[in-house]
Design a protein around this motif. Structure first.
Motif, PDB file in Angstrom:
ATOM      1  N   SER A 121       0.836  -1.204   0.000  1.00 55.73           N
ATOM      2  CA  SER A 121       0.000   0.000   0.000  1.00 55.73           C
ATOM      3  C   SER A 121       0.867   1.249   0.000  1.00 55.73           C
ATOM      4  CB  SER A 121      -0.930   0.004   1.217  1.00 55.73           C
ATOM      5  OG  SER A 121      -0.179   0.008   2.424  1.00 55.73           O
ATOM      6  N   ALA A 122       0.244   2.367  -0.339  1.00 61.40           N
ATOM      7  CA  ALA A 122       0.958   3.638  -0.459  1.00 61.40           C
ATOM      8  C   ALA A 122       1.379   4.168   0.908  1.00 61.40           C
ATOM      9  CB  ALA A 122       0.083   4.665  -1.151  1.00 61.40           C
ATOM     10  N   ILE A 123       2.453   4.937   0.917  1.00 61.92           N
ATOM     11  CA  ILE A 123       2.957   5.581   2.125  1.00 61.92           C
ATOM     12  C   ILE A 123       2.357   6.980   2.212  1.00 61.92           C
ATOM     13  CG2 ILE A 123       5.023   6.443   3.290  1.00 61.92           C
ATOM     14  CD1 ILE A 123       6.573   4.225   1.796  1.00 61.92           C
ATOM     15  N   GLU A 124       1.771   7.284   3.341  1.00 62.94           N
ATOM     16  CA  GLU A 124       1.134   8.586   3.517  1.00 62.94           C
ATOM     17  C   GLU A 124       2.153   9.709   3.321  1.00 62.94           C
ATOM     18  OE1 GLU A 124      -1.396  11.153   6.872  1.00 62.94           O
ATOM     19  OE2 GLU A 124      -0.677   9.118   7.320  1.00 62.94           O
ATOM     20  N   GLY A 125       1.814  10.647   2.469  1.00 64.57           N
ATOM     21  CA  GLY A 125       2.669  11.808   2.241  1.00 64.57           C
ATOM     22  C   GLY A 125       3.688  11.626   1.142  1.00 64.57           C
ATOM     23  N   LEU A 126       3.852  10.400   0.622  1.00 64.33           N
ATOM     24  CA  LEU A 126       4.831  10.140  -0.435  1.00 64.33           C
ATOM     25  C   LEU A 126       4.091   9.968  -1.752  1.00 64.33           C
ATOM     26  CD1 LEU A 126       7.915   9.692  -0.840  1.00 64.33           C
ATOM     27  CD2 LEU A 126       7.446   7.235  -0.695  1.00 64.33           C
ATOM     28  N   GLY A 127       4.320  10.914  -2.676  1.00 62.80           N
ATOM     29  CA  GLY A 127       3.594  10.911  -3.935  1.00 62.80           C
ATOM     30  C   GLY A 127       4.207  10.005  -4.987  1.00 62.80           C
ATOM     31  N   GLY A 128       3.641  10.083  -6.187  1.00 61.96           N
ATOM     32  CA  GLY A 128       4.108   9.281  -7.306  1.00 61.96           C
ATOM     33  C   GLY A 128       4.487  10.166  -8.482  1.00 61.96           C
ATOM     34  N   VAL A 129       4.245   9.691  -9.694  1.00 57.13           N
ATOM     35  CA  VAL A 129       4.527  10.491 -10.886  1.00 57.13           C
ATOM     36  C   VAL A 129       3.744  11.795 -10.785  1.00 57.13           C
ATOM     37  CG1 VAL A 129       4.272  10.627 -13.386  1.00 57.13           C
ATOM     38  CG2 VAL A 129       4.999   8.488 -12.324  1.00 57.13           C
ATOM     39  N   THR A 130       4.440  12.893 -11.015  1.00 55.05           N
ATOM     40  CA  THR A 130       3.842  14.215 -10.853  1.00 55.05           C
ATOM     41  C   THR A 130       3.907  14.964 -12.182  1.00 55.05           C
ATOM     42  OG1 THR A 130       4.582  14.294  -8.544  1.00 55.05           O
ATOM     43  CG2 THR A 130       3.975  16.388  -9.577  1.00 55.05           C
ATOM     44  N   VAL A 131       2.770  15.463 -12.653  1.00 51.60           N
ATOM     45  CA  VAL A 131       2.724  16.218 -13.902  1.00 51.60           C
ATOM     46  C   VAL A 131       2.596  17.695 -13.570  1.00 51.60           C
ATOM     47  CG1 VAL A 131       1.505  16.616 -16.067  1.00 51.60           C
ATOM     48  CG2 VAL A 131       1.704  14.296 -15.154  1.00 51.60           C
ATOM     49  N   LYS A 132       3.565  18.479 -14.051  1.00 53.28           N
ATOM     50  CA  LYS A 132       3.570  19.916 -13.829  1.00 53.28           C
ATOM     51  C   LYS A 132       3.214  20.631 -15.136  1.00 53.28           C
ATOM     52  CE  LYS A 132       5.432  20.230  -9.552  1.00 53.28           C
ATOM     53  NZ  LYS A 132       4.888  21.027  -8.429  1.00 53.28           N
ATOM     54  N   GLU A 133       2.328  21.614 -15.052  1.00 50.25           N
ATOM     55  CA  GLU A 133       2.027  22.472 -16.203  1.00 50.25           C
ATOM     56  C   GLU A 133       2.992  23.649 -16.155  1.00 50.25           C
ATOM     57  OE1 GLU A 133      -0.237  22.128 -18.592  1.00 50.25           O
ATOM     58  OE2 GLU A 133      -1.411  20.419 -17.861  1.00 50.25           O
ATOM     59  N   VAL A 134       3.926  23.690 -17.094  1.00 47.20           N
ATOM     60  CA  VAL A 134       4.971  24.719 -17.095  1.00 47.20           C
ATOM     61  C   VAL A 134       5.053  25.343 -18.477  1.00 47.20           C
ATOM     62  CG1 VAL A 134       7.396  25.231 -16.611  1.00 47.20           C
ATOM     63  CG2 VAL A 134       6.284  23.337 -15.415  1.00 47.20           C
ATOM     64  N   GLY A 135       4.706  26.622 -18.577  1.00 47.39           N
ATOM     65  CA  GLY A 135       4.808  27.330 -19.848  1.00 47.39           C
ATOM     66  C   GLY A 135       4.017  26.684 -20.964  1.00 47.39           C
ATOM     67  N   GLY A 136       2.881  26.097 -20.635  1.00 50.83           N
ATOM     68  CA  GLY A 136       2.077  25.427 -21.644  1.00 50.83           C
ATOM     69  C   GLY A 136       2.495  24.002 -21.921  1.00 50.83           C
ATOM     70  N   LEU A 137       3.506  23.515 -21.228  1.00 50.55           N
ATOM     71  CA  LEU A 137       3.999  22.147 -21.386  1.00 50.55           C
ATOM     72  C   LEU A 137       3.506  21.262 -20.248  1.00 50.55           C
ATOM     73  CD1 LEU A 137       7.723  22.940 -22.226  1.00 50.55           C
ATOM     74  CD2 LEU A 137       6.038  22.034 -23.843  1.00 50.55           C
ATOM     75  N   LYS A 138       3.236  20.018 -20.572  1.00 53.50           N
ATOM     76  CA  LYS A 138       2.942  19.025 -19.549  1.00 53.50           C
ATOM     77  C   LYS A 138       4.239  18.255 -19.273  1.00 53.50           C
ATOM     78  CE  LYS A 138      -1.928  18.365 -20.752  1.00 53.50           C
ATOM     79  NZ  LYS A 138      -2.969  17.390 -21.191  1.00 53.50           N
TER      80      LYS A 138
END
Length: 505
Positions: free
Chosen positions: A140-157
């Motif tokens: 199971s997942a660890i609380e507070g620890l995320g995974g793949v993160t997608v950032k919207e930067v300058g119109g880019l994913k």
């Protein structure tokens, strides 16, 4: 979505001009900056280079110069350092909260004080932590620890694929956490991110260069920012740009991606060109706010640590390449202190736990700072009863990866042995003596070790199962045992005595 890559050469000549005019009229150009860093142990500079005040200055400057900047951490800061022995890494959180990361990946040293401490430090961070290959024992997942993160930067994913080192349970105190394979998990996630519509896929990884090469070869990533090797390197194979991010923020390389967003037949197209910028932080003026915090820490540590405890008549060597490969005077001093403090027959100290990486001249006055710099992990001396067969197995483990400079190499007291690095691992050790007698496989010995290797760290599973004479609750810090030993003797004179001999040389 189709993905293609622009070569590094400039656009010149008729053919290139035709290609240029063929681009869609609505093409947009975005400059994306990626600043990666990892393996930052010391908050202070060393010889005018590195440390958090200079790192924070660079990060602030990059964000000011380009709002499309992602500042990324690829592992190892909570430990080991002199101050982390006191605050379990909180100082690094204080510094990085001044200029927060966009994403941080836990390295193996984030678990040196156990998973509970890492969980506390995650909660204290003003930025997200993530790793796709760490779970609880049940998956199971660890609380507070995320995974793949997608950032919207300058119109880019921009997909950030955060991956930890899968060997962490062997070299740190990860408890019952589960670590999935670094390379396979990373590549699978990167491909999924691409299929999910990511324009740029960035691996933020803590792993060795062998794995880095496998990740690059997969061509699943546009950029890889990697730590763990304590070195600096850059590469670009026409598909993937790569930076190995140095140590203690001494050398930094922001990567500028010039990204063209276009349209072809109704489909979004992405083309990019990388530019690597080299920053020697010796040329960087420290961030004032961070420097004020550093000065406060330094003053406090000086008051605690600049206390002389004794003198060494002989030169002492704690260099990394020595304590992980051969008998070392610092290793002898530490192991002797552990045995003296406990009265054990034998003492074993893993060379990877000795971190000073320096030499001391004969006549050097030793301070509390010196000992805590050498032993920053906060490990406790424990004593267990083991048969000679398990002691032999521990010694085989100690030399099983000597050619790799692994931290499991043992510094010893109360015994001597020989090893042949050319032999197969598991069959390298011979001529083991305990005191003046050969090691008896059936005899029980008291063995002083630190709690980390007693728990199986650095591959020392053979130390388990014995009767615990002194556990972690009753033991002293290894560093305290060494300081007490030096202080009691007043003058020490560690020497290479033939405790460990290399055969075939």
């Amino acid at each position: 979505m189709s993905i293609s890559f622009r070569p590094l050469r400039p656009i010149l000549g008729a053919t290139s001009l035709v290609a240029l005019t063929a681009l869609p009229a609505m093409a947009e150009t975005v400059k994306l900056t990626l600043l990666g860093v990892g393996d930052v142990y010391s908050y202070a500079e060393e010889d005018g280079r590195g440390g958090f005040p200079r790192l924070n200055a660079v990060a602030r400057a990059e964000r000011a110069a380009n709002p499309n900047t992602l500042y990324l951490f690829n592992g190892d800061m909570l430990s080991p350092s002199l101050i982390s022995g006191f605050d379990m890494g909180q100082n690094t959180i204080d510094f990085t909260n001044l200029v927060p990361f966009d994403l941080a990946v836990p390295g193996n040293h984030e678990f040196d004080f156990g998973p509970e401490n890492f969980a506390d430090k995650m909660k204290a961070s003003k930025y997200p932590w993530a790793a796709i290959n760490i779970t609880k024992a049940d998956g199971s997942a660890i609380e507070g620890l995320g995974g793949v993160t997608v950032k919207e930067v300058g119109g880019l994913k921009v997909a950030l694929v955060p991956v930890a080192q899968d060997t962490s349970p062997e070299v740190s105190s990860t408890g019952d956490l589960k670590f999935l394979p670094t390379v396979d998990t990373a590549v699978e996630a990167a491909k999924a991110a691409r299929e999910g519509g990511a324009d740029i896929v960035v691996g933020v990884v803590q792993t060795n260069m062998e794995n880095d090469r496998a990740l690059m070869k997969s061509h699943a990533f546009d950029v890889i920012l990697s730590g763990d090797d304590h070195t600096y390197a850059t590469a670009y194979d026409g598909v993937t740009a790569y930076v190995e991010t140095s140590v203690d923020a001494q050398l930094l390389t922001p990567i500028d991606l010039t990204v063209e967003i276009g349209d072809k037949d109704g489909k979004r197209t992405i083309k990019w060109t990388p530019a690597f910028r080299f920053i020697d932080t010796a040329t960087v003026t420290p961030d004032p706010e961070s420097q004020t915090l550093a000065d406060t820490f330094t003053a406090d540590m000086d008051a605690k640590l600049n206390v002389e405890i004794g003198t060494s008549e002989t030169a002492i060597d704690s260099r990394r390449n020595v304590v992980r490969a051969e008998e070392a005077t610092m290793g002898n001093l530490i192991a002797d202190a552990m045995r003296a403090a406990t009265g054990a027959d034998i003492a074993l100290m893993n060379g990877g736990g000795i971190r000073g990486d320096r030499t001391y001249d004969a006549g050097a006055r030793l301070t509390r700072r010196d000992i805590l710099t050498e032993l920053p992990f906060g490990n406790v001396t424990v004593v267990t009863e083991l048969p000679g067969s398990q002691v032999l197995a521990a010694l085989e483990n100690a030399v099983s990866q000597v050619e790799k400079g692994a931290g499991r190499f043992a510094q010893v007291s109360g015994l001597s042995f020989a090893f042949d690095a050319a032999a197969e691992p598991g069959s390298r050790v011979s001529e083991v003596m305990v005191g003046d007698a050969p090691l008896d496989a059936g005899k029980t010995y008291t063995v002083a070790v630190n709690d980390y290797i007693l728990g199986g760290g650095d591959g020392y599973s053979s130390l388990g199962g014995g009767k615990i004479i002194t556990g972690t609750g009753g033991g002293q810090l290894v560093a305290n045992d060494v300081m007490a030993y030096v202080e009691k003797l007043g003058t020490v004179k560690p020497a290479v005595e033939g405790r460990i001999r290399k055969l075939g040389q």
